[in-house]
Write a protein that holds these residues in place. Structure first.
Motif, PDB file in Angstrom:
ATOM      1  N   ASN A 113       0.836  -1.206   0.000  1.00 58.47           N
ATOM      2  CA  ASN A 113       0.000   0.000   0.000  1.00 58.47           C
ATOM      3  C   ASN A 113       0.873   1.259   0.000  1.00 58.47           C
ATOM      4  O   ASN A 113       0.575   2.225  -0.693  1.00 58.47           O
ATOM      5  CB  ASN A 113      -0.918   0.032   1.222  1.00 58.47           C
ATOM      6  N   LYS A 127       2.021   1.658  -3.439  1.00 54.79           N
ATOM      7  CA  LYS A 127       0.945   1.853  -4.426  1.00 54.79           C
ATOM      8  C   LYS A 127       0.309   3.239  -4.369  1.00 54.79           C
ATOM      9  O   LYS A 127       0.096   3.870  -5.399  1.00 54.79           O
ATOM     10  CB  LYS A 127      -0.123   0.773  -4.202  1.00 54.79           C
ATOM     11  N   ASP A 164       5.027   6.037   4.706  1.00 54.89           N
ATOM     12  CA  ASP A 164       5.237   6.311   3.277  1.00 54.89           C
ATOM     13  C   ASP A 164       5.103   7.805   3.003  1.00 54.89           C
ATOM     14  O   ASP A 164       4.691   8.583   3.864  1.00 54.89           O
ATOM     15  CB  ASP A 164       4.247   5.497   2.415  1.00 54.89           C
ATOM     16  N   ARG A 170     -12.893   1.075   0.090  1.00 54.75           N
ATOM     17  CA  ARG A 170     -11.784   1.698  -0.629  1.00 54.75           C
ATOM     18  C   ARG A 170     -12.098   3.174  -0.781  1.00 54.75           C
ATOM     19  O   ARG A 170     -13.259   3.545  -0.872  1.00 54.75           O
ATOM     20  CB  ARG A 170     -11.615   1.093  -2.034  1.00 54.75           C
ATOM     21  N   LEU A 171     -11.074   3.998  -0.838  1.00 52.16           N
ATOM     22  CA  LEU A 171     -11.315   5.434  -0.982  1.00 52.16           C
ATOM     23  C   LEU A 171     -11.104   5.870  -2.427  1.00 52.16           C
ATOM     24  O   LEU A 171     -11.233   7.042  -2.748  1.00 52.16           O
ATOM     25  CB  LEU A 171     -10.382   6.228  -0.059  1.00 52.16           C
ATOM     26  N   HIS A 172     -10.730   4.891  -3.283  1.00 52.86           N
ATOM     27  CA  HIS A 172     -10.449   5.237  -4.679  1.00 52.86           C
ATOM     28  C   HIS A 172     -11.102   4.262  -5.627  1.00 52.86           C
ATOM     29  O   HIS A 172     -11.390   3.133  -5.253  1.00 52.86           O
ATOM     30  CB  HIS A 172      -8.932   5.232  -4.921  1.00 52.86           C
ATOM     31  N   GLY A 226      -6.997  -2.675  -6.720  1.00 56.19           N
ATOM     32  CA  GLY A 226      -7.061  -3.277  -5.379  1.00 56.19           C
ATOM     33  C   GLY A 226      -8.433  -3.859  -5.123  1.00 56.19           C
ATOM     34  O   GLY A 226      -9.370  -3.648  -5.899  1.00 56.19           O
ATOM     35  N   THR A 227      -8.523  -4.616  -4.019  1.00 60.31           N
ATOM     36  CA  THR A 227      -9.775  -5.294  -3.706  1.00 60.31           C
ATOM     37  C   THR A 227     -10.452  -4.721  -2.456  1.00 60.31           C
ATOM     38  O   THR A 227     -11.605  -5.044  -2.172  1.00 60.31           O
ATOM     39  CB  THR A 227      -9.504  -6.789  -3.433  1.00 60.31           C
ATOM     40  N   GLY A 228      -9.716  -3.945  -1.686  1.00 64.73           N
ATOM     41  CA  GLY A 228     -10.284  -3.407  -0.435  1.00 64.73           C
ATOM     42  C   GLY A 228     -10.279  -4.423   0.698  1.00 64.73           C
ATOM     43  O   GLY A 228     -10.987  -4.248   1.690  1.00 64.73           O
ATOM     44  N   LEU A 268      -6.304  -4.187   4.216  1.00 58.01           N
ATOM     45  CA  LEU A 268      -6.225  -3.665   5.594  1.00 58.01           C
ATOM     46  C   LEU A 268      -7.134  -4.441   6.555  1.00 58.01           C
ATOM     47  O   LEU A 268      -6.843  -4.533   7.745  1.00 58.01           O
ATOM     48  CB  LEU A 268      -6.562  -2.170   5.628  1.00 58.01           C
TER      49      LEU A 268
END
Ligand code: ADP
Length: 261
Positions: A162, A165, A192, A211-213, A220-222, A225
């Motif tokens: 993450n 990414k 990061d 996901r925020l995007h 990504g799959t969400g 985390l």
């Protein structure tokens, strides 16, 4: 005398009702644990069984592409590409769901895990991504933890991936990892220099599929985390973050510092 008797029977009544409440609570907890287990078993079996038909869809699509690419119109070629892309995404989702449900399917068995070794393996698995983006991945000497090796690899892999990414455009990603002892726990920090996260989303991002995007912005799959949270909590620790939008993010997690068995 009458007052004493009244007080005594009131106490007995209260004790009796507390016992009943405790028993009801215990029953509810057992029921909740059972239904959670049922759900996890269902997620595991469903994801496992979905793999086989998905592999078929993908391989027949590849055959179609090999045999008919350029022989049909451009739209047909594009449709095939989109089916292949969708099945790749579904495969990634199934893999993540399987990992998520696998974490709690076995009893916790602790072993000594050298986190430096874990980081070496993570760096190795991400070497192409690191080289392509000109990223820097640095870590200070990390502790040995009493933990599950598979879980620690998953945890570090998700956090570092993450960090690489979600980087801002025009900036080379940099991820730095360090650790410190805090009371009875080890704390590990993954920092990061990426796009950062608004504090309003600090809880939400740990919920599965949140996901925020869009996937056009970042793939990504969400699930990553949610996997991290499940792993850390399974080990008796916690996970949290500090971040500001546009100023990078630092994820922290703690793992109890246990003696080797
Ligand atoms: P995924 O990476 O597959 O989208 P995760 O569960 O790993 O799913 O992350 C959930 C969301 O949290 C991401 O979609 C992203 O919006 C946000 N996020 C996670 N890590 C970072 C990070 N290091 N920097 C900025 N945003 C992040």
């Amino acid at each position: 005398m009458l007052k004493i008797i009244e007080d005594f029977s009131e106490r007995r009544r209260l004790e009796k009702s507390m016992v009943t409440t405790n028993e009801a609570l215990k029953r509810q907890t057992t029921e909740l644990q059972r239904s959670n287990q049922d759900l996890e078993d269902f997620a595991y079996v469903a994801s496992h069984d979905l793999q086989e038909p998905l592999r078929k869809v993908r391989s027949f699509c590849e055959l179609l592409a090999q045999m008919y690419k350029g022989k049909m119109d451009a739209r047909a070629d594009r449709f095939i590409e989109r089916i292949v892309d969708a099945s790749d995404r579904m495969q990634a989702l199934i893999n993540d769901l399987l990992t998520y449900s696998r974490i709690s399917r076995r009893p916790l068995v602790l072993e000594t895990v050298d986190m430096n070794q874990v980081l070496l393996e993570v760096a190795d698995s991400l070497r192409n991504q690191i080289a392509k983006s000109g990223a820097k991945l640095r870590w200070e000497t990390l502790p040995k933890l009493q933990a599950e090796a598979f879980c620690m690899s998953q945890l570090m892999q998700n956090l570092v991936e993450n960090g690489l990414k979600f980087h801002a455009s025009g900036r080379h990603p940099e991820v730095r990892i360090w650790a410190g002892r805090k009371g009875d726990s080890w704390e590990i920090h993954v920092q990061d220099n990426g796009i950062g996260i608004e504090s309003a989303y600090f809880e939400r991002i740990f919920v599965i599929f949140q996901r925020l995007h869009t996937r056009q912005e970042y793939r990504g799959t969400g699930v990553g985390l949610a996997i991290c949270k499940k792993i850390v909590e399974r080990h008796g620790g916690r996970i949290w973050l500090d971040s500001k939008r546009g100023e990078g993010a630092t994820f922290h997690f703690s793992i109890p510092a246990r003696e080797a068995a």
